[in-house]
Design a protein around this motif. Structure first.
Motif, short mmCIF file in Angstrom:
data_model
loop_
_atom_site.label_atom_id
_atom_site.label_comp_id
_atom_site.label_asym_id
_atom_site.label_seq_id
_atom_site.Cartn_x
_atom_site.Cartn_y
_atom_site.Cartn_z
N UNK A 1 0.81 -1.10 -0.03
CA UNK A 1 0.00 0.11 -0.03
C UNK A 1 0.70 1.25 0.12
N UNK A 2 0.71 2.09 -1.03
CA UNK A 2 1.40 3.34 -1.05
C UNK A 2 0.23 4.38 -0.80
N UNK A 3 0.39 5.21 0.11
CA UNK A 3 -0.31 6.37 0.46
C UNK A 3 0.06 7.57 -0.52
N UNK A 4 -0.96 7.92 -1.45
CA UNK A 4 -0.50 8.89 -2.25
C UNK A 4 -1.24 10.26 -1.99
N UNK A 5 -2.49 10.51 -2.81
CA UNK A 5 -3.51 11.45 -2.54
C UNK A 5 -4.83 11.31 -2.92
N UNK A 6 -5.80 12.08 -2.27
CA UNK A 6 -7.23 11.71 -2.88
C UNK A 6 -7.30 12.57 -4.06
N UNK A 7 -8.31 12.05 -5.05
CA UNK A 7 -8.81 10.75 -4.84
C UNK A 7 -8.32 10.31 -6.60
N UNK A 8 -7.60 9.30 -6.40
CA UNK A 8 -6.97 8.59 -7.43
C UNK A 8 -7.71 8.23 -8.58
N UNK A 9 -7.53 8.70 -9.99
CA UNK A 9 -8.28 8.37 -11.04
C UNK A 9 -7.64 7.99 -12.18
N UNK A 10 -7.48 8.49 -13.40
CA UNK A 10 -6.82 8.13 -14.65
C UNK A 10 -5.59 8.15 -14.23
N UNK A 22 -0.53 9.34 -11.98
CA UNK A 22 -1.88 9.12 -11.60
C UNK A 22 -2.70 10.57 -11.21
N UNK A 23 -3.67 11.07 -11.66
CA UNK A 23 -4.55 12.10 -11.18
C UNK A 23 -5.15 11.95 -10.00
N UNK A 24 -4.91 12.88 -9.06
CA UNK A 24 -5.71 12.95 -7.75
C UNK A 24 -6.30 14.04 -7.95
N UNK A 25 -7.78 13.77 -8.40
CA UNK A 25 -8.78 15.06 -8.82
C UNK A 25 -9.14 15.95 -7.67
N UNK A 26 -9.20 15.47 -6.49
CA UNK A 26 -9.85 16.02 -5.45
C UNK A 26 -8.55 17.23 -4.90
N UNK A 49 -9.39 20.41 -12.27
CA UNK A 49 -8.59 18.99 -11.78
C UNK A 49 -7.92 18.32 -12.90
N UNK A 50 -6.90 17.81 -13.01
CA UNK A 50 -6.35 16.72 -13.81
C UNK A 50 -7.01 15.95 -14.43
N UNK A 51 -7.36 15.56 -15.76
CA UNK A 51 -7.84 14.50 -16.08
C UNK A 51 -6.96 13.85 -17.13
#
Length: 219
Positions: A1-10, A22-26, A49-51
């Motif tokens: 498990x790697x704690x990154x950022x909220x909320x991971x998407x594409x 990977x995008x953390x949209x929030x 937000x990045x997409x």
């Protein structure tokens, strides 16, 4: 498990296939994961937000290998440096911010054999911009090279190259209750940007993937 950022998407790989971006949209950030070491490498601040879809990789003439995304809320395509060994001073920083027609971008795409980066505006509030696509020249990322409407209705979305990198397929989202305007796929010659074919009578086509490019993470 790697704690990154909220909320991971594409997200997608950099050109070396070591780093996953990977995008953390929030949070309006791109999380960079080092897949070799199994740890978070960086968090990169972005417009809102990045997409990225899977993003787009190319060789910037000034900053070396970069990976790019567009944004839902802001009309900008950014490039992030991805070469900590060869271009360490630019790694995991936004090195380019290229203006687009507006927000609403869902996908960007390129190919190693192409001189372009393609961008859509599918969720923009303006009906004309929704169906407008833009290309940016890799040799000059300071501005869009050309923008045009891919259809006279609907929304233009999602680019996919063929295996050779000389064709780009673009989806048109239509409306199911409008005959002749339910949706289609438009195919462009990547070198000339000229339309070469249309596949009509599709209902809101979206993701379409060349098997070779997908298996080998070519984007």
């Amino acid at each position: 498990m790697i704690e990154a950022e909220r909320f991971l998407h594409d997200g997608g790989w950099d050109s070396s296939k070591r780093y996953f971006l990977v995008a953390a949209n929030q949070a309006n950030r791109i999380a960079v994961v080092d897949a070799l070491e199994g740890e978070l490498e960086a968090l990169v601040e972005t417009p809102k937000p990045p997409h990225p879809g899977r993003g787009a990789n190319w060789e910037d003439p000034e900053f070396g290998p970069v990976w790019s995304t567009s944004h839902l809320g802001e009309g900008a395509l950014i490039a992030i440096g991805t070469d900590p060994e060869g271009h360490g001073e630019h790694a995991w920083k936004v090195v380019r911010e290229i203006p687009l027609l507006g927000g609403g971008g869902l996908f960007v795409k390129t190919h190693p054999e192409s001189k372009w980066i393609w961008a859509d505006h599918v969720l923009n509030s303006d009906e004309v911009i929704q169906r407008t696509i833009c290309v940016i020249a890799k040799e000059n990322q300071t501005e869009t090279y050309k923008c045009w409407e891919a259809a006279d209705y609907g929304r233009a979305v999602h680019f996919e190259y063929n295996k050779d990198g000389d064709e780009v397929w673009v989806s048109i989202w239509g409306t199911a209750d409008q005959p002749g305007k339910t949706g289609e796929i438009v195919i462009y010659d990547d070198a000339s940007l000229e339309e070469i074919a249309r596949i009509p009578n599709l209902v809101t086509p979206t993701g379409k993937f060349n098997v070779y490019n997908t298996v080998h993470d070519i984007y």
